[in-house]
Design a protein around this motif. Structure first.
Motif, PDB file in Angstrom:
ATOM      1  N   ALA A  25     -24.931  26.572 -47.143  1.00 14.87           N
ATOM      2  CA  ALA A  25     -26.240  27.185 -47.343  1.00 14.87           C
ATOM      3  C   ALA A  25     -27.321  26.419 -46.593  1.00 14.87           C
ATOM      4  O   ALA A  25     -28.183  27.023 -45.939  1.00 14.87           O
ATOM      5  N   ASP A  26     -27.261  25.092 -46.655  1.00 12.14           N
ATOM      6  CA  ASP A  26     -28.240  24.270 -45.937  1.00 12.14           C
ATOM      7  C   ASP A  26     -28.115  24.448 -44.424  1.00 12.14           C
ATOM      8  O   ASP A  26     -29.116  24.518 -43.715  1.00 12.14           O
ATOM      9  N   ALA A  27     -26.879  24.529 -43.930  1.00 13.19           N
ATOM     10  CA  ALA A  27     -26.660  24.720 -42.490  1.00 13.19           C
ATOM     11  C   ALA A  27     -27.216  26.072 -42.034  1.00 13.19           C
ATOM     12  O   ALA A  27     -27.858  26.165 -40.977  1.00 13.19           O
ATOM     13  N   TYR A  28     -27.016  27.102 -42.827  1.00 16.12           N
ATOM     14  CA  TYR A  28     -27.529  28.432 -42.478  1.00 16.12           C
ATOM     15  C   TYR A  28     -29.057  28.433 -42.524  1.00 16.12           C
ATOM     16  O   TYR A  28     -29.708  29.004 -41.644  1.00 16.12           O
ATOM     17  N   ASP A  29     -29.618  27.771 -43.515  1.00 12.21           N
ATOM     18  CA  ASP A  29     -31.072  27.680 -43.636  1.00 12.21           C
ATOM     19  C   ASP A  29     -31.666  26.947 -42.432  1.00 12.21           C
ATOM     20  O   ASP A  29     -32.686  27.359 -41.879  1.00 12.21           O
ATOM     21  N   ARG A  30     -31.016  25.859 -42.002  1.00 12.03           N
ATOM     22  CA  ARG A  30     -31.478  25.129 -40.810  1.00 12.03           C
ATOM     23  C   ARG A  30     -31.395  26.008 -39.565  1.00 12.03           C
ATOM     24  O   ARG A  30     -32.283  25.990 -38.718  1.00 12.03           O
ATOM     25  N   MET A  31     -30.315  26.809 -39.456  1.00 18.58           N
ATOM     26  CA  MET A  31     -30.171  27.693 -38.314  1.00 18.58           C
ATOM     27  C   MET A  31     -31.312  28.726 -38.292  1.00 18.58           C
ATOM     28  O   MET A  31     -31.866  29.026 -37.232  1.00 18.58           O
ATOM     29  N   LEU A  32     -31.679  29.231 -39.455  1.00 25.06           N
ATOM     30  CA  LEU A  32     -32.793  30.178 -39.531  1.00 25.06           C
ATOM     31  C   LEU A  32     -34.107  29.493 -39.156  1.00 25.06           C
ATOM     32  O   LEU A  32     -34.958  30.105 -38.499  1.00 25.06           O
ATOM     33  N   ASP A  33     -34.283  28.226 -39.559  1.00 26.74           N
ATOM     34  CA  ASP A  33     -35.477  27.467 -39.164  1.00 26.74           C
ATOM     35  C   ASP A  33     -35.542  27.331 -37.642  1.00 26.74           C
ATOM     36  O   ASP A  33     -36.610  27.505 -37.039  1.00 26.74           O
ATOM     37  N   ILE A  34     -34.412  27.014 -37.024  1.00 28.80           N
ATOM     38  CA  ILE A  34     -34.365  26.877 -35.572  1.00 28.80           C
ATOM     39  C   ILE A  34     -34.711  28.206 -34.909  1.00 28.80           C
ATOM     40  O   ILE A  34     -35.496  28.253 -33.953  1.00 28.80           O
ATOM     41  N   ALA A  35     -34.142  29.295 -35.408  1.00 29.36           N
ATOM     42  CA  ALA A  35     -34.433  30.620 -34.844  1.00 29.36           C
ATOM     43  C   ALA A  35     -35.923  30.941 -34.977  1.00 29.36           C
ATOM     44  O   ALA A  35     -36.537  31.466 -34.040  1.00 29.36           O
ATOM     45  N   ASP A  36     -36.511  30.601 -36.126  1.00 30.41           N
ATOM     46  CA  ASP A  36     -37.948  30.830 -36.331  1.00 30.41           C
ATOM     47  C   ASP A  36     -38.782  30.029 -35.334  1.00 30.41           C
ATOM     48  O   ASP A  36     -39.821  30.488 -34.868  1.00 30.41           O
ATOM     49  N   ASN A  37     -38.330  28.815 -35.018  1.00 28.48           N
ATOM     50  CA  ASN A  37     -39.052  27.973 -34.064  1.00 28.48           C
ATOM     51  C   ASN A  37     -38.858  28.439 -32.624  1.00 28.48           C
ATOM     52  O   ASN A  37     -39.749  28.257 -31.789  1.00 28.48           O
ATOM     53  N   LEU A  38     -37.710  29.007 -32.323  1.00 30.64           N
ATOM     54  CA  LEU A  38     -37.436  29.492 -30.970  1.00 30.64           C
ATOM     55  C   LEU A  38     -38.182  30.784 -30.647  1.00 30.64           C
ATOM     56  O   LEU A  38     -38.513  31.031 -29.485  1.00 30.64           O
ATOM     57  N   LEU A  39     -38.447  31.591 -31.640  1.00 28.54           N
ATOM     58  CA  LEU A  39     -39.053  32.902 -31.413  1.00 28.54           C
ATOM     59  C   LEU A  39     -40.377  32.824 -30.651  1.00 28.54           C
ATOM     60  O   LEU A  39     -40.533  33.496 -29.630  1.00 28.54           O
ATOM     61  N   PRO A  40     -41.347  32.019 -31.053  1.00 27.25           N
ATOM     62  CA  PRO A  40     -42.595  31.956 -30.283  1.00 27.25           C
ATOM     63  C   PRO A  40     -42.381  31.409 -28.871  1.00 27.25           C
ATOM     64  O   PRO A  40     -43.067  31.807 -27.931  1.00 27.25           O
ATOM     65  N   PHE A  41     -41.418  30.505 -28.711  1.00 27.70           N
ATOM     66  CA  PHE A  41     -41.091  29.961 -27.396  1.00 27.70           C
ATOM     67  C   PHE A  41     -40.591  31.073 -26.475  1.00 27.70           C
ATOM     68  O   PHE A  41     -41.017  31.178 -25.318  1.00 27.70           O
ATOM     69  N   ILE A  42     -39.713  31.913 -26.983  1.00 22.45           N
ATOM     70  CA  ILE A  42     -39.174  33.029 -26.191  1.00 22.45           C
ATOM     71  C   ILE A  42     -40.269  34.043 -25.884  1.00 22.45           C
ATOM     72  O   ILE A  42     -40.394  34.527 -24.757  1.00 22.45           O
ATOM     73  N   GLN A  43     -41.088  34.348 -26.877  1.00 22.09           N
ATOM     74  CA  GLN A  43     -42.147  35.334 -26.688  1.00 22.09           C
ATOM     75  C   GLN A  43     -43.226  34.852 -25.720  1.00 22.09           C
ATOM     76  O   GLN A  43     -43.912  35.657 -25.106  1.00 22.09           O
ATOM     77  N   ALA A  44     -43.352  33.538 -25.558  1.00 20.50           N
ATOM     78  CA  ALA A  44     -44.357  32.990 -24.645  1.00 20.50           C
ATOM     79  C   ALA A  44     -43.903  33.023 -23.186  1.00 20.50           C
ATOM     80  O   ALA A  44     -44.703  32.768 -22.291  1.00 20.50           O
ATOM     81  N   SER A  45     -42.647  33.375 -22.961  1.00 20.24           N
ATOM     82  CA  SER A  45     -42.138  33.407 -21.586  1.00 20.24           C
ATOM     83  C   SER A  45     -42.721  34.599 -20.840  1.00 20.24           C
ATOM     84  O   SER A  45     -43.286  35.517 -21.433  1.00 20.24           O
ATOM     85  N   GLU A  46     -42.552  34.574 -19.530  1.00 21.20           N
ATOM     86  CA  GLU A  46     -43.032  35.676 -18.696  1.00 21.20           C
ATOM     87  C   GLU A  46     -42.105  36.882 -18.751  1.00 21.20           C
ATOM     88  O   GLU A  46     -42.464  37.956 -18.259  1.00 21.20           O
ATOM     89  N   ALA A  47     -40.948  36.704 -19.335  1.00 27.29           N
ATOM     90  CA  ALA A  47     -39.992  37.808 -19.450  1.00 27.29           C
ATOM     91  C   ALA A  47     -40.543  38.867 -20.404  1.00 27.29           C
ATOM     92  O   ALA A  47     -41.172  38.548 -21.414  1.00 27.29           O
ATOM     93  N   THR A  48     -40.325  40.104 -20.072  1.00 30.28           N
ATOM     94  CA  THR A  48     -40.749  41.201 -20.930  1.00 30.28           C
ATOM     95  C   THR A  48     -39.614  41.506 -21.898  1.00 30.28           C
ATOM     96  O   THR A  48     -38.641  42.152 -21.536  1.00 30.28           O
ATOM     97  N   ILE A  49     -39.764  40.994 -23.115  1.00 27.85           N
ATOM     98  CA  ILE A  49     -38.734  41.170 -24.139  1.00 27.85           C
ATOM     99  C   ILE A  49     -39.405  41.724 -25.384  1.00 27.85           C
ATOM    100  O   ILE A  49     -40.394  41.160 -25.857  1.00 27.85           O
ATOM    101  N   ASP A  50     -38.848  42.816 -25.919  1.00 29.12           N
ATOM    102  CA  ASP A  50     -39.442  43.360 -27.139  1.00 29.12           C
ATOM    103  C   ASP A  50     -39.108  42.434 -28.315  1.00 29.12           C
ATOM    104  O   ASP A  50     -38.245  41.564 -28.222  1.00 29.12           O
ATOM    105  N   ASP A  51     -39.808  42.605 -29.411  1.00 28.65           N
ATOM    106  CA  ASP A  51     -39.667  41.713 -30.558  1.00 28.65           C
ATOM    107  C   ASP A  51     -38.247  41.668 -31.115  1.00 28.65           C
ATOM    108  O   ASP A  51     -37.752  40.602 -31.477  1.00 28.65           O
ATOM    109  N   THR A  52     -37.586  42.815 -31.166  1.00 25.51           N
ATOM    110  CA  THR A  52     -36.221  42.862 -31.697  1.00 25.51           C
ATOM    111  C   THR A  52     -35.272  42.062 -30.823  1.00 25.51           C
ATOM    112  O   THR A  52     -34.465  41.279 -31.322  1.00 25.51           O
TER     113      THR A  52
END
Length: 93
Positions: A25-52
């Protein structure tokens, strides 16, 4: 009567996953934290990627963080990469 201990990962009031061990459970929770932190990084790129697609990419990168870390350090790409398969659909993140 059997007693079963369950560990539930909850995000923003939504149950994401249930595990029988705290470690998983802790490992999955950490993975979700990492995904949450990566999302703004990906969205800040010049690539045109929809939210999904950005959410799916962030989840994939978080689920494969060890391989990604090796790639970022300059390790060669494996010809047959073995991705960790999340126990829950990406759409449910």
């Amino acid at each position: 009567m059997a007693v079963i201990t369950q560990f539930v990962v909850v995000r923003e009031g939504v149950e994401k996953m249930t595990f029988t061990s705290k470690k998983e459970a802790d490992a999955y929770d950490r993975m979700l934290d990492i995904a949450d932190n990566l999302l703004p990084f990906i969205q800040a790129s010049e690539a045109t990627i929809d939210d999904t697609a950005a959410e799916k990419l962030a989840f994939y990168m978080a689920a494969n963080k060890d391989t990604l870390a090796s790639l970022l350090k300059g390790a060669p790409v494996k010809t047959d990469p073995v991705a960790k398969t999340p126990k829950k659909k990406v759409d449910d993140v």
